[in-house]
Design an enzyme around this catalytic site. Sequence first.
Site, PDB file in Angstrom:
ATOM      1  N   HIS A  84       3.819   1.396   2.342  1.00  0.00           N
ATOM      2  CA  HIS A  84       5.133   0.968   2.133  1.00  0.00           C
ATOM      3  C   HIS A  84       5.909   1.855   1.118  1.00  0.00           C
ATOM      4  O   HIS A  84       7.730   1.423   1.053  1.00  0.00           O
ATOM      5  CB  HIS A  84       4.966  -0.840   1.404  1.00  0.00           C
ATOM      6  CG  HIS A  84       3.956  -1.720   2.085  1.00  0.00           C
ATOM      7  ND1 HIS A  84       2.666  -2.574   2.321  1.00  0.00           N
ATOM      8  CD2 HIS A  84       5.432  -2.653   3.520  1.00  0.00           C
ATOM      9  CE1 HIS A  84       2.621  -3.096   2.780  1.00  0.00           C
ATOM     10  NE2 HIS A  84       3.569  -3.350   3.607  1.00  0.00           N
ATOM     11  N   GLY A  87       9.474   1.167   9.027  1.00  0.00           N
ATOM     12  CA  GLY A  87       8.102   2.169   9.502  1.00  0.00           C
ATOM     13  C   GLY A  87       7.202   1.885  10.370  1.00  0.00           C
ATOM     14  O   GLY A  87       8.139   1.664  11.828  1.00  0.00           O
ATOM     15  N   HIS A 105       1.103  -1.106   0.048  1.00  0.00           N
ATOM     16  CA  HIS A 105       0.194   0.189  -0.250  1.00  0.00           C
ATOM     17  C   HIS A 105       1.057   1.112  -0.336  1.00  0.00           C
ATOM     18  O   HIS A 105       2.147   1.119   0.098  1.00  0.00           O
ATOM     19  CB  HIS A 105      -1.465  -0.128   1.028  1.00  0.00           C
ATOM     20  CG  HIS A 105      -0.037  -0.475   2.450  1.00  0.00           C
ATOM     21  ND1 HIS A 105       0.946   0.503   3.046  1.00  0.00           N
ATOM     22  CD2 HIS A 105      -0.150  -1.853   3.113  1.00  0.00           C
ATOM     23  CE1 HIS A 105       0.903  -0.113   4.279  1.00  0.00           C
ATOM     24  NE2 HIS A 105       0.098  -1.339   4.292  1.00  0.00           N
ATOM     25  N   ASP A 154       4.633   0.281  12.947  1.00  0.00           N
ATOM     26  CA  ASP A 154       4.707  -0.832  13.448  1.00  0.00           C
ATOM     27  C   ASP A 154       5.852  -0.313  14.527  1.00  0.00           C
ATOM     28  O   ASP A 154       7.502  -1.207  14.571  1.00  0.00           O
ATOM     29  CB  ASP A 154       5.485  -2.020  13.084  1.00  0.00           C
ATOM     30  CG  ASP A 154       3.618  -2.377  11.868  1.00  0.00           C
ATOM     31  OD1 ASP A 154       3.326  -3.186  12.560  1.00  0.00           O
ATOM     32  OD2 ASP A 154       4.557  -2.143  11.204  1.00  0.00           O
ATOM     33  N   SER A 179      -2.576   0.055   5.880  1.00  0.00           N
ATOM     34  CA  SER A 179      -2.000  -1.563   7.043  1.00  0.00           C
ATOM     35  C   SER A 179      -2.572  -2.421   5.895  1.00  0.00           C
ATOM     36  O   SER A 179      -4.199  -2.502   5.241  1.00  0.00           O
ATOM     37  CB  SER A 179      -3.123  -2.167   8.011  1.00  0.00           C
ATOM     38  OG  SER A 179      -2.077  -3.380   8.191  1.00  0.00           O
TER      39      SER A 179
END
Length: 278
Positions: free
Chosen positions: A34, A147, A31, A150, A185
């Site tokens: 990313h 990222g 997505h 997380d 997500s």
Amino acid sequence: MAIFKDINSLRHWRQSLRGPLALVPTMGNLHDGHLALVKLAATRAEQVLVSIYVNPLQFGPREDFANYPRTLGRDLQRLHDAGCQTVFTPDDGLMYPRGRQDISIVMPPRSLSKVLCGASRPGHFAGVCTVLGKLLHIVAPEILLLGEKDYQQLRIVQQMVADLNLNVQVLPGPLQREADGLAYSSRNTFLNPAERQVAPLLAQTLFDLARRSTSAADIASLTTEGWERLEQAGFLPDYLELCDAQTLQALDVPQPDARWFGAARLGQTRLIDNVIVP
Ligand code: AMP
């Protein structure tokens, strides 16, 4: 586009590179969160390698490993469109040739890995550290992109890199959100339309708590308020906590360098998010 499926050809390519290499590890179903990491990587390194691997070691027995969205064709197209030319797509036979029992694993520090998501996902972060340890040895990148979505994973991997003297720079990428605030997500695809409408409330609650916690003396009652707001909207909260952004230990009074962390189930989907205290 070069798609590496085995270690030898990947290492051969890696040895031919001149400038620095950045690795963006993912589990696919890519997505815009990313892709933002991929773009950030391209500003820091000559070459960017994206890995796509749904790592069984980091899923608990009752978690969604079997159902995790696998969309390789679409992922490759998105990477191609974003200008990413090199992808590593190992399979379980390559990553765990002797199976997943009785293998060497990387155990992260308790203080970082037993709190927040670690409290309800035993073994999850050991699975993450083990697969990232393997990927770092296979790929040998100069830069590792992770990222802030997380955030606990980021802190744990930063600690692993320091503790094991791994020769890689960990570069955090900012958390990317949809227009209504929901954190991108891969699991958002599990949300049905009604759940998708409610889902941004997790982010809204965290932003609200972050704004109010700078002046609030009583973090516990703020937390209760946020928890009840989520429950009333149909969430099943797992945790809602103000924590030190470095140690991840819970705070009961505001301090500089703090973050609000939240995880909650909405129907079958577990959402996580975190927001820095301004
Ligand atoms: P995943 O595919 O979920 O394992 O995520 C791969 C990488 O993308 C991890 O470093 C994540 O933290 C990062 N990532 C996932 N979602 C987001 C997001 N919304 N914003 C920024 N980074 C993200």
